[in-house]
Design a protein around this motif. Sequence first.
Motif, mmCIF file in Angstrom:
data_model
loop_
_atom_site.group_PDB
_atom_site.id
_atom_site.type_symbol
_atom_site.label_atom_id
_atom_site.label_comp_id
_atom_site.label_asym_id
_atom_site.label_seq_id
_atom_site.Cartn_x
_atom_site.Cartn_y
_atom_site.Cartn_z
ATOM 1 N N ASN A 71 0.823 -1.215 0.000
ATOM 2 C CA ASN A 71 0.000 0.000 0.000
ATOM 3 C C ASN A 71 0.856 1.264 0.000
ATOM 4 N N LEU A 72 1.990 1.182 0.678
ATOM 5 C CA LEU A 72 2.905 2.331 0.705
ATOM 6 C C LEU A 72 3.394 2.643 -0.713
ATOM 7 N N ILE A 73 3.831 1.595 -1.435
ATOM 8 C CA ILE A 73 4.302 1.794 -2.810
ATOM 9 C C ILE A 73 3.193 2.384 -3.667
ATOM 10 N N THR B 12 15.964 -1.473 -6.881
ATOM 11 C CA THR B 12 14.821 -0.707 -6.391
ATOM 12 C C THR B 12 15.114 0.760 -6.642
ATOM 13 N N PHE B 13 14.146 1.469 -7.200
ATOM 14 C CA PHE B 13 14.431 2.875 -7.473
ATOM 15 C C PHE B 13 13.276 3.775 -7.040
ATOM 16 N N VAL B 14 13.626 5.006 -6.753
ATOM 17 C CA VAL B 14 12.643 6.034 -6.428
ATOM 18 C C VAL B 14 13.063 7.273 -7.192
ATOM 19 N N PHE B 15 12.112 7.902 -7.842
ATOM 20 C CA PHE B 15 12.400 9.162 -8.518
ATOM 21 C C PHE B 15 11.416 10.193 -7.986
ATOM 22 N N PHE B 16 11.911 11.319 -7.557
ATOM 23 C CA PHE B 16 11.063 12.350 -6.960
ATOM 24 C C PHE B 16 11.375 13.696 -7.603
ATOM 25 N N LYS B 17 10.325 14.413 -7.950
ATOM 26 C CA LYS B 17 10.505 15.766 -8.468
ATOM 27 C C LYS B 17 9.415 16.620 -7.846
ATOM 28 N N GLY B 18 9.809 17.640 -7.130
ATOM 29 C CA GLY B 18 8.826 18.477 -6.451
ATOM 30 C C GLY B 18 9.049 19.947 -6.729
ATOM 31 N N SER B 19 7.960 20.695 -6.746
ATOM 32 C CA SER B 19 8.096 22.148 -6.912
ATOM 33 C C SER B 19 7.717 22.826 -5.605
ATOM 34 N N TRP B 20 8.508 23.806 -5.200
ATOM 35 C CA TRP B 20 8.246 24.507 -3.935
ATOM 36 C C TRP B 20 6.876 25.170 -3.958
ATOM 37 N N GLU B 21 6.191 25.093 -2.831
ATOM 38 C CA GLU B 21 4.917 25.796 -2.691
ATOM 39 C C GLU B 21 5.160 27.314 -2.771
ATOM 40 N N LYS B 22 6.251 27.752 -2.128
ATOM 41 C CA LYS B 22 6.656 29.169 -2.229
ATOM 42 C C LYS B 22 7.985 29.208 -2.982
ATOM 43 N N PRO B 23 7.932 29.365 -4.309
ATOM 44 C CA PRO B 23 9.173 29.309 -5.084
ATOM 45 C C PRO B 23 10.109 30.477 -4.774
ATOM 46 N N MET C 165 8.149 4.947 -7.998
ATOM 47 C CA MET C 165 8.892 3.884 -7.326
ATOM 48 C C MET C 165 8.777 2.633 -8.158
ATOM 49 N N GLY C 166 9.797 1.809 -8.122
ATOM 50 C CA GLY C 166 9.694 0.561 -8.859
ATOM 51 C C GLY C 166 10.746 -0.441 -8.428
ATOM 52 N N ASN C 167 10.533 -1.678 -8.811
ATOM 53 C CA ASN C 167 11.468 -2.761 -8.489
ATOM 54 C C ASN C 167 11.661 -3.621 -9.726
ATOM 55 N N ARG D 44 16.500 4.927 -17.849
ATOM 56 C CA ARG D 44 15.191 5.265 -18.439
ATOM 57 C C ARG D 44 14.145 5.483 -17.349
ATOM 58 N N LYS D 45 14.134 4.575 -16.375
ATOM 59 C CA LYS D 45 13.132 4.645 -15.303
ATOM 60 C C LYS D 45 13.333 5.849 -14.386
ATOM 61 N N THR D 46 14.569 6.326 -14.306
ATOM 62 C CA THR D 46 14.857 7.447 -13.402
ATOM 63 C C THR D 46 15.061 8.748 -14.171
ATOM 64 N N HIS D 47 14.518 8.792 -15.387
ATOM 65 C CA HIS D 47 14.554 10.023 -16.193
ATOM 66 C C HIS D 47 15.972 10.571 -16.332
ATOM 67 N N GLY D 48 16.925 9.652 -16.470
ATOM 68 C CA GLY D 48 18.310 10.056 -16.698
ATOM 69 C C GLY D 48 19.070 10.476 -15.458
ATOM 70 N N LYS D 49 18.421 10.416 -14.293
ATOM 71 C CA LYS D 49 19.077 10.889 -13.067
ATOM 72 C C LYS D 49 20.150 9.934 -12.577
ATOM 73 N N ILE D 50 19.934 8.634 -12.761
ATOM 74 C CA ILE D 50 20.939 7.662 -12.319
ATOM 75 C C ILE D 50 21.486 6.949 -13.545
ATOM 76 N N ALA D 51 22.762 7.182 -13.780
ATOM 77 C CA ALA D 51 23.430 6.512 -14.905
ATOM 78 C C ALA D 51 24.541 5.642 -14.333
ATOM 79 N N ASP D 52 24.864 4.585 -15.047
ATOM 80 C CA ASP D 52 25.986 3.715 -14.646
ATOM 81 C C ASP D 52 25.881 3.254 -13.198
ATOM 82 N N LEU D 53 24.720 2.724 -12.840
ATOM 83 C CA LEU D 53 24.561 2.233 -11.467
ATOM 84 C C LEU D 53 25.489 1.058 -11.210
ATOM 85 N N VAL D 54 25.491 0.102 -12.143
ATOM 86 C CA VAL D 54 26.335 -1.077 -11.930
ATOM 87 C C VAL D 54 27.535 -1.040 -12.860
ATOM 88 N N LYS D 55 28.688 -1.388 -12.336
ATOM 89 C CA LYS D 55 29.883 -1.518 -13.169
ATOM 90 C C LYS D 55 30.779 -2.584 -12.557
#
Length: 417
Positions: A120-122, A208-219, A136-138, A185-196
Amino acid sequence: MKTTFYMSLLLAGLHAVAHGQLLPSHHNGHDTNEHIHHAHEAVACLKLVPNNADFAFQFFKEITLEAPNKNIFFSPVSISTAFAMLALGARSTTQTQILEGLTFNLTEIQEKEIQEGFHNLIHMLSHPEGGVQLNMGNAIFLTEKLKPLKKFLDDAKALYQLEAFTTDFNNPMEAEKQINDYIERKTHGKIADLVKDMDPQTVMLLATFVFFKGSWEKPFKPEHTEEREFFVDPEMTVKVPMMHQTGRFDLYFDEELSCTVVRLHYNGSATAFLVLPAKGKMKQLEETLVKETVQEWSEHLFQSLVSLYFPKFSISGSYEITNTLSKMGIVDVFTDQADLSGITGTPDLKVSKVVHKAALDVDERGTEAAAGTAAEILTLSIHPTIEFNRPFLMLIFDRDTNSTLFIGKIVNPTISS
């Protein structure tokens, strides 16, 4: 000798941006059934909240001991989700250690309730309110000769939205490309070369990945950003682009821990706590920070007119956390004692490596943000200035689920990794 697999946990970036018009932070036009379903999910999630918070701050303490005086950024909810999913395939002592290492008391909560809570959290985190993008994804990457049990795959797909892929680990370069391309692809280009430097002996990799993008309420307005000094330590000072705005903010001065707390909201359901310890008091804060502290801050916040300076920065953290988790009681799963027979039906599997990678961007982005918003008229009076110009903590929470999404310690905002 156990067959080993890599477990990669990753978090792709928090991007705190300000753009577009302000959105309401509540649901509009949802039907009653959806609200009832949402309420049921929230109840299941709430059972996990105290334990997930305990795990978050225990893990933070361990990481700060391992990397003193360094930037830290990780996602506790990403790590606990991955290990709860792993517990689906664990048996006997291995399973008990994982769940107890995640700080669950198994005399008070059953494994089934824990799994339902994470499910339910996911779901709730993947369907946030307007203004926040949170994915979020696995994924599981398996060698062709390793045949996971249908029950494990079915349960993991149903509970954790798991995606499964066949991978040729005998060709490490090809395997790395497949996994890294998927994650990027899943992280919109934010994480590259995770495994080497993958071990050709790898038979399974869990990500397991989490991608978060937020806009400030008071920019923040970009034209108010200016270069200012940031005091890394008594010997070192760096120049940083410092965002600035004057307005009413939620504040608290914790006299016991000698720190100033400012709470900023994102549009939607995410909230940031910015914690500025007095000079020389960071270590004390690190050693004593627990969920009750954050609860106390929440209860004592008051609105005050302040002139706020906060750095614009990007950092990332990459951790091999097998050792950290072992210190927290999750031991057998990394040894020949591991029992992961719920995954393949045989007990010849262990976790060889756990990688967690996280990234954080904070900026004021979006000059158009001011276009449709009312200007706040402030009387010209003397008001306090709070400037985040020395090491500070940044905690990001999801208000709907009370989840600790990210914990960051920013020692030097000019160092990106």
